[in-house]
Scaffold this motif. Structure first.
Motif, short mmCIF file in Angstrom:
data_model
loop_
_atom_site.label_atom_id
_atom_site.label_comp_id
_atom_site.label_asym_id
_atom_site.label_seq_id
_atom_site.Cartn_x
_atom_site.Cartn_y
_atom_site.Cartn_z
N GLN A 62 0.82 -1.21 0.00
CA GLN A 62 0.00 0.00 0.00
C GLN A 62 0.85 1.26 0.00
O GLN A 62 0.58 2.21 -0.74
CB GLN A 62 -0.94 0.00 1.21
CG GLN A 62 -1.85 1.23 1.26
CD GLN A 62 -2.91 1.12 2.34
OE1 GLN A 62 -3.70 0.18 2.35
NE2 GLN A 62 -2.92 2.06 3.27
N ASN A 63 1.89 1.30 0.83
CA ASN A 63 2.76 2.48 0.88
C ASN A 63 3.38 2.77 -0.48
O ASN A 63 3.46 3.93 -0.91
CB ASN A 63 3.86 2.28 1.92
CG ASN A 63 3.34 2.46 3.34
OD1 ASN A 63 2.19 2.84 3.55
ND2 ASN A 63 4.18 2.16 4.31
N MET A 64 3.85 1.71 -1.15
CA MET A 64 4.50 1.92 -2.44
C MET A 64 3.48 2.35 -3.50
O MET A 64 3.76 3.25 -4.31
CB MET A 64 5.22 0.65 -2.89
CG MET A 64 6.14 0.87 -4.08
SD MET A 64 7.06 -0.60 -4.49
CE MET A 64 8.29 0.09 -5.61
N MET A 65 2.32 1.72 -3.50
CA MET A 65 1.26 2.11 -4.44
C MET A 65 0.89 3.58 -4.28
O MET A 65 0.81 4.34 -5.24
CB MET A 65 0.01 1.24 -4.21
CG MET A 65 0.13 -0.18 -4.69
SD MET A 65 -0.16 -0.30 -6.45
CE MET A 65 -0.05 -2.07 -6.67
N GLN A 66 0.67 4.01 -3.03
CA GLN A 66 0.24 5.38 -2.77
C GLN A 66 1.33 6.39 -3.09
O GLN A 66 1.05 7.53 -3.44
CB GLN A 66 -0.22 5.51 -1.33
CG GLN A 66 -1.52 4.76 -1.03
CD GLN A 66 -1.91 4.81 0.42
OE1 GLN A 66 -1.08 4.95 1.32
NE2 GLN A 66 -3.20 4.69 0.68
N PHE A 67 2.58 5.97 -2.95
CA PHE A 67 3.69 6.87 -3.24
C PHE A 67 3.71 7.26 -4.71
O PHE A 67 3.94 8.42 -5.07
CB PHE A 67 5.02 6.19 -2.85
CG PHE A 67 6.22 7.07 -3.03
CD1 PHE A 67 6.62 7.94 -2.03
CD2 PHE A 67 6.97 7.02 -4.19
CE1 PHE A 67 7.74 8.75 -2.19
CE2 PHE A 67 8.08 7.82 -4.37
CZ PHE A 67 8.47 8.69 -3.36
N TYR A 68 3.48 6.28 -5.58
CA TYR A 68 3.56 6.53 -7.02
C TYR A 68 2.21 6.77 -7.68
O TYR A 68 2.15 7.36 -8.77
CB TYR A 68 4.26 5.35 -7.71
CG TYR A 68 5.75 5.33 -7.47
CD1 TYR A 68 6.57 6.29 -8.05
CD2 TYR A 68 6.32 4.35 -6.67
CE1 TYR A 68 7.94 6.28 -7.81
CE2 TYR A 68 7.68 4.34 -6.43
CZ TYR A 68 8.49 5.31 -7.01
OH TYR A 68 9.83 5.29 -6.78
N ILE A 69 1.14 6.28 -7.08
CA ILE A 69 -0.19 6.40 -7.70
C ILE A 69 -1.15 7.00 -6.67
O ILE A 69 -1.78 6.27 -5.89
CB ILE A 69 -0.70 5.02 -8.18
CG1 ILE A 69 0.38 4.31 -9.02
CG2 ILE A 69 -1.98 5.18 -9.00
CD1 ILE A 69 0.05 2.88 -9.38
N PRO A 70 -1.26 8.32 -6.60
CA PRO A 70 -2.09 8.98 -5.57
C PRO A 70 -3.57 8.57 -5.62
O PRO A 70 -4.28 8.72 -4.63
CB PRO A 70 -1.92 10.47 -5.89
CG PRO A 70 -0.63 10.56 -6.64
CD PRO A 70 -0.53 9.29 -7.43
N GLU A 71 -4.02 8.06 -6.77
CA GLU A 71 -5.42 7.64 -6.88
C GLU A 71 -5.72 6.40 -6.02
O GLU A 71 -6.89 6.08 -5.78
CB GLU A 71 -5.78 7.34 -8.34
CG GLU A 71 -5.84 8.56 -9.22
CD GLU A 71 -4.48 8.99 -9.76
OE1 GLU A 71 -4.45 9.93 -10.59
OE2 GLU A 71 -3.45 8.40 -9.37
N VAL A 72 -4.69 5.71 -5.58
CA VAL A 72 -4.88 4.54 -4.72
C VAL A 72 -5.08 5.00 -3.28
O VAL A 72 -4.19 5.61 -2.68
CB VAL A 72 -3.67 3.58 -4.81
CG1 VAL A 72 -3.80 2.46 -3.77
CG2 VAL A 72 -3.55 2.99 -6.21
N SER A 73 -6.24 4.71 -2.72
CA SER A 73 -6.54 5.10 -1.33
C SER A 73 -6.35 3.96 -0.35
O SER A 73 -6.10 4.18 0.84
CB SER A 73 -7.99 5.60 -1.23
OG SER A 73 -8.91 4.58 -1.59
N ASP A 74 -6.43 2.72 -0.85
CA ASP A 74 -6.32 1.57 0.06
C ASP A 74 -5.99 0.33 -0.74
O ASP A 74 -6.20 0.27 -1.96
CB ASP A 74 -7.65 1.37 0.81
CG ASP A 74 -7.51 0.47 2.04
OD1 ASP A 74 -6.36 0.16 2.41
OD2 ASP A 74 -8.54 0.09 2.62
#
Length: 252
Positions: free
Chosen positions: A215-227
């Motif tokens: 989740q941390n890596m996803m949110q770092f590069y893809i702000p549209e990912v909330s969870d």
């Protein structure tokens, strides 16, 4: 900001994944640091084959590395003995008392035992013997089945494409080092749905892997990912219920 991060991700994924190392301040380092570390590695000689065994973050799973390609590419999960009809090796491993599930990776095999209190000694010895005999036989690893390599689709939108690319190039290889894999199951309302297989199944550290790592890596590069949330297939839920009922009966 979102556009800037997407551009950064494209540059990251465009680089050579073998030689490129993300700086310590980035989410890629945080992903690896956020995951539980594996333990003992041991070498065993069985017949003419040298097989490594590696502990995984899941105390109920052990990774076997035969020094030869297993699937070569992709992964294949055998959650129950009935799912192993396509592989003689998987069937042989399920014949070992105490084996709950089997998982094939590109160059490794993960065996998961039924109970944490069950000793690994006999299971490991018999599994090493089964793996060595199989590779000496020259038989195909599977018959009539396809492996999970990637879920990329031409109809994916930009965000879904980036999620899958990040999974395939940065996240799945790291999880496979620990004897498991992460399967993309969907993206809806900002939530990435993933299925954990192999050593990740039932692992006490799976929440850490999802939240502190993926989740941390996803949110770092893809702000549209909330969870990011873990999901199971319907057949997996049925198998889990059946197994839980069997465990309850054995304890009674």
């Amino acid at each position: 900001m979102a556009a800037h991060m997407r551009w950064g991700l494209r540059l990251l994924l465009a680089r050579n994944t073998t030689h490129f190392r993300v700086p310590a301040s980035t989410a890629s380092q945080c992903f690896r640091k956020g995951l539980p570390q594996t333990g003992t590695v041991a070498r065993h000689f069985s017949g003419h084959l040298s097989i490594l065994t590696e502990d995984t973050p899941n105390p109920q799973s052990l990774k076997f590395v035969p020094g030869k390609p297993v699937l070569g590419a992709g992964t294949l999960d055998f959650p129950t003995a009935s799912s192993a009809v396509c592989s003689s090796l998987a069937r042989d491993l399920f014949e070992i008392e105490g084996v709950k599930s089997v998982f094939f990776g590109p160059d490794f095999i993960t065996v998961t035992k039924i109970d944490e209190d069950l000793d690994w000694t006999d299971i490991k010895r018999l599994a090493l013997d089964a793996i060595a005999k199989f590779f000496e036989s020259g038989d195909p690893i599977t018959v009539g089945v396809s492996y999970y390599e990637s879920s990329h689709c031409d109809d994916d939108d930009e965000i879904v494409s980036m999620i899958k690319e990040l999974l395939d190039t940065r996240i799945r290889p790291t999880v496979q080092e620990d004897g498991g894999d992460v399967i993309y199951k969907g993206f809806e309302n900002g939530i990435v749905k993933l299925k954990l297989v192999g050593s990740c199944t039932g692992c006490p550290s799976s929440t850490v892997t999802l939240k502190n790592g993926i989740q941390n890596m996803m949110q770092f590069y893809i702000p549209e990912v909330s969870d990011v949330e873990q999901v199971q297939d319907e057949v997996d839920e049925i198998n889990a219920k059946v197994f839980s009922e069997l465990e309850r009966k054995l304890k009674d």
